[in-house]
Write a protein that holds these residues in place. Sequence first.
Motif, PDB file in Angstrom:
ATOM      1  N   GLN A 244     -36.543 -58.465 -30.428  1.00  0.00           N
ATOM      2  CA  GLN A 244     -37.523 -59.499 -30.754  1.00  0.00           C
ATOM      3  C   GLN A 244     -38.158 -60.000 -29.461  1.00  0.00           C
ATOM      4  OE1 GLN A 244     -38.237 -60.679 -33.863  1.00  0.00           O
ATOM      5  NE2 GLN A 244     -39.618 -62.354 -33.313  1.00  0.00           N
ATOM      6  N   VAL A 245     -39.504 -59.930 -29.385  1.00  0.00           N
ATOM      7  CA  VAL A 245     -40.219 -60.447 -28.222  1.00  0.00           C
ATOM      8  C   VAL A 245     -40.509 -61.919 -28.465  1.00  0.00           C
ATOM      9  CG1 VAL A 245     -42.268 -60.241 -26.771  1.00  0.00           C
ATOM     10  CG2 VAL A 245     -41.227 -58.192 -27.749  1.00  0.00           C
ATOM     11  N   ASN A 246     -39.761 -62.779 -27.824  1.00  0.00           N
ATOM     12  CA  ASN A 246     -39.917 -64.217 -28.035  1.00  0.00           C
ATOM     13  C   ASN A 246     -41.146 -64.775 -27.324  1.00  0.00           C
ATOM     14  OD1 ASN A 246     -37.447 -64.268 -29.505  1.00  0.00           O
ATOM     15  ND2 ASN A 246     -36.333 -64.292 -27.563  1.00  0.00           N
ATOM     16  N   SER A 247     -41.336 -64.357 -26.076  1.00  0.00           N
ATOM     17  CA  SER A 247     -42.494 -64.838 -25.315  1.00  0.00           C
ATOM     18  C   SER A 247     -42.742 -63.890 -24.160  1.00  0.00           C
ATOM     19  CB  SER A 247     -42.242 -66.255 -24.779  1.00  0.00           C
ATOM     20  OG  SER A 247     -41.151 -66.256 -23.870  1.00  0.00           O
ATOM     21  N   ALA A 267     -40.930 -60.849 -19.848  1.00  0.00           N
ATOM     22  CA  ALA A 267     -40.792 -61.003 -21.294  1.00  0.00           C
ATOM     23  C   ALA A 267     -39.396 -61.517 -21.633  1.00  0.00           C
ATOM     24  CB  ALA A 267     -41.036 -59.671 -21.992  1.00  0.00           C
ATOM     25  N   SER A 268     -39.344 -62.518 -22.494  1.00  0.00           N
ATOM     26  CA  SER A 268     -38.071 -63.032 -22.991  1.00  0.00           C
ATOM     27  C   SER A 268     -37.821 -62.397 -24.357  1.00  0.00           C
ATOM     28  CB  SER A 268     -38.127 -64.558 -23.115  1.00  0.00           C
ATOM     29  OG  SER A 268     -36.950 -65.057 -23.725  1.00  0.00           O
ATOM     30  N   VAL A 269     -36.727 -61.638 -24.471  1.00  0.00           N
ATOM     31  CA  VAL A 269     -36.471 -60.874 -25.691  1.00  0.00           C
ATOM     32  C   VAL A 269     -35.066 -61.171 -26.195  1.00  0.00           C
ATOM     33  CG1 VAL A 269     -38.044 -59.035 -24.982  1.00  0.00           C
ATOM     34  CG2 VAL A 269     -35.619 -58.857 -24.430  1.00  0.00           C
ATOM     35  N   TRP A 442     -49.482 -59.283 -26.014  1.00  0.00           N
ATOM     36  CA  TRP A 442     -48.637 -58.188 -26.470  1.00  0.00           C
ATOM     37  C   TRP A 442     -48.032 -57.463 -25.275  1.00  0.00           C
ATOM     38  CZ3 TRP A 442     -50.077 -53.614 -24.367  1.00  0.00           C
ATOM     39  CH2 TRP A 442     -51.430 -53.396 -24.090  1.00  0.00           C
ATOM     40  N   VAL A 443     -46.924 -56.803 -25.504  1.00  0.00           N
ATOM     41  CA  VAL A 443     -46.272 -56.013 -24.470  1.00  0.00           C
ATOM     42  C   VAL A 443     -46.119 -54.579 -24.977  1.00  0.00           C
ATOM     43  CG1 VAL A 443     -45.053 -57.956 -23.463  1.00  0.00           C
ATOM     44  CG2 VAL A 443     -43.963 -56.647 -25.291  1.00  0.00           C
ATOM     45  N   LYS A 444     -46.216 -53.647 -24.053  1.00  0.00           N
ATOM     46  CA  LYS A 444     -45.991 -52.242 -24.385  1.00  0.00           C
ATOM     47  C   LYS A 444     -44.603 -51.861 -23.889  1.00  0.00           C
ATOM     48  CE  LYS A 444     -47.998 -47.623 -24.103  1.00  0.00           C
ATOM     49  NZ  LYS A 444     -49.123 -46.791 -23.587  1.00  0.00           N
ATOM     50  N   LEU A 445     -43.751 -51.446 -24.819  1.00  0.00           N
ATOM     51  CA  LEU A 445     -42.373 -51.088 -24.502  1.00  0.00           C
ATOM     52  C   LEU A 445     -42.212 -49.575 -24.544  1.00  0.00           C
ATOM     53  CD1 LEU A 445     -40.503 -53.676 -26.755  1.00  0.00           C
ATOM     54  CD2 LEU A 445     -41.190 -53.940 -24.359  1.00  0.00           C
ATOM     55  N   GLN A 446     -41.458 -49.074 -23.594  1.00  0.00           N
ATOM     56  CA  GLN A 446     -41.043 -47.670 -23.640  1.00  0.00           C
ATOM     57  C   GLN A 446     -39.553 -47.625 -23.923  1.00  0.00           C
ATOM     58  OE1 GLN A 446     -40.422 -45.130 -20.092  1.00  0.00           O
ATOM     59  NE2 GLN A 446     -41.916 -43.752 -21.005  1.00  0.00           N
TER      60      GLN A 446
END
Length: 535
Positions: A244-247, A267-269, A442-446
Motif C-alpha cells: 500500500q502506497v500511503n504517501s 514513498a511511505s508504504v 503516483w510512483v512506478k514500482l519495479q
Amino acid sequence: MGRELRDDPVTAPAGPPRRRPGLEFLRWAWGQLTSMRTALLLLFLLALAAIPGSMIPQEGTSAISVIDFKEKYPGWDAVLEPLGMYHVYTSPGFSAIYLLLFISLVGCIIPRVTKYARSVRKPPPALPARIDRLPETRSAAYSGPTDEALDRAERYLRGRRYRVARVKSGISAERGYLREAGNLVFHVSLLAVLFGLAWSNLWGYHGTAVVVEGRGFANVLTQYDDFTSGAAVDTDSLEAFSLQVNSFVAEFETGEVQTGAARKFEASVTVTDADGTRDETLTVNEPIMTAGGTQVNLLGHGYAASFTVRDGDGNVAFSGPVVFLPQDGNYTSYGVIKVPDARPSRLAFEAYFFPTAAIDEVGGPYSSFPDALNPQVWLNAWYGEPKEETGAPESVYALDTTGLEPVLADDEEPLRAQMAVGAGFTLPDDLGSITFDGWERWVKLQVSDTPGNAMTLASILIGLIGLSLSLSIRPRRLFIRVAEGMVLTGGLDRADAASGLEDEVAALLAAAADSAPTGHNGDAPEPETHEEPPA
C-alpha cells in the motif's frame, strides 16, 4: 598308428591401428573448443553480441519502449525487426554463444584442476646438477659444517613459505602454488557467473506497476503494467504479498543554483507478506525486500489528476485519478481520460497537466517548476458513437481517435479548455461535463525476483580475489648446494615480469653461509652430481 604332424600357426604381424576419421575429428573439435583461445574468443563474442541489446530497446524489458522506437525510427525498424534485434538476449545466436562458452569453460577447467591437484602433491623438483646454469646464481666460500648451513637455509626458506625438499648436500624449494589456484578460482567463478545469470533468467521475473498515492498493489499478474518472466516461472504461484502506497514526498531545489533539481524522493508504504504487516520507507536507492526474497524498487514518479465526468444523461460516467506521463524535466505531463460508458455518446479527453502552469506568448502553456505550485489542466474533448467492447487490450496512455470526432467550440474550432483545481465546464450539445477535482502523485514500482543474483555477485567477488592472486603471486624456485668449501645458490622465476629474484638468491646465500657472496652467475665450480630428494 603314426603321429599326425601339424604345422604350428604363424601369428601375423600386427598392422597399424585402424584409423577412425570421425573420432579423430571429434577429438580435434573438442580440443579446439576447450582451448583458452576459444574461450577468450567466445567471451569476446558474447560481449559483442550484448552491445545491440544495450543500445536498442528490448521487448523483454520494455515493450512500450520498443513500440515508441518503431514509431520514431521506421527506417531502422525495417532493418532491426528481421534481424531480431528487439530480443537479443533470447535469440538463438546469443544462446548458442552462451552455451558454447559454458561448455568451453567446463572442458578447460576440469583437466587443469586434475593437473593442479597432482602438482600440489608433488615435492619440489630435484636439485639440479649445475646450479650455475640457472638464470640467477650466487656463491660464497664456506668452511663450516654442511648441516648447519642447510639448517639456516631451510629456516630462511620456510619462513618465506617455500616448500622444501632437502638432500644430503643441498635443498630444493618452490613457492607460488596459489597462483594457479587463483587462476582456477577465477575461471570457476566465471562459470558460476554464467550459471547464476541462467538461473535468474529461467526462474526469475520482473515487472513494473504504476500505483497512485492511497492505493495498493498485489503481486498477481493482472496488477502489472508490463511483466517478463523466465521459462520455468509459474505465474500462478508468485509470492503472495501486497503493498500500500500511503504517501509520496518529492522535494526540489528552490534556490537560484540548480533550480528544480531533485532533492528527495521518498514513498511511505505498508507491506503485507508472510512475515506480517509492517511500514517501510522506499527510496530510489534503497529497495525493500519481502519475506520471500522479492525486491521492490522505486523507479519513478509523476502526477495523477482526478476528474469527474458526467455524460449527456447527467450520470457520473467516470470518477477517479488518471495517470499523466512526464514529458520534460519540469513534469509537464500528458494523459488521456477515456469514458466509454458515457451516453448517449462516448467521450474521451486529451489533456496536459502543468504542475506550475505558466504561459509563453509564443510557445503557449508550460510548466516552470516540477513541483505542483500552480497546477492546471489544459485539454480538448472527443465524442462518438458507443463502441462495442471487443476485449482487445489498448494503452491507457494513448487515445485512438478512430470513430471519434473533436468537440467543437462556438467558432467551429476544436474545443480547448483550461482548468484549475476545482474548476469544470459543460460540453456543448448536451454531451456532458468534466470537473478537475485535484491531483495526487503516483510512483512506478519495479518488482523483481532474481534468485541467481546472490550467486552471481558472490562469484564476481570470489573471481576478483582469484584474479588478484594469479596476478600478484610469483611462482619461484630456489636451490642451494654446500660442497667442496663453497655455498652455491640459484633460482629461477616461472612467471614473466617477476622481480626480486637476484635479491632473494643473495639473501638465501647470506642466510646459509653467514657471509657476503664472492661469486655471481657461475663463478664457482660445481660438482657434476644430481641428487634426488628422499621419497
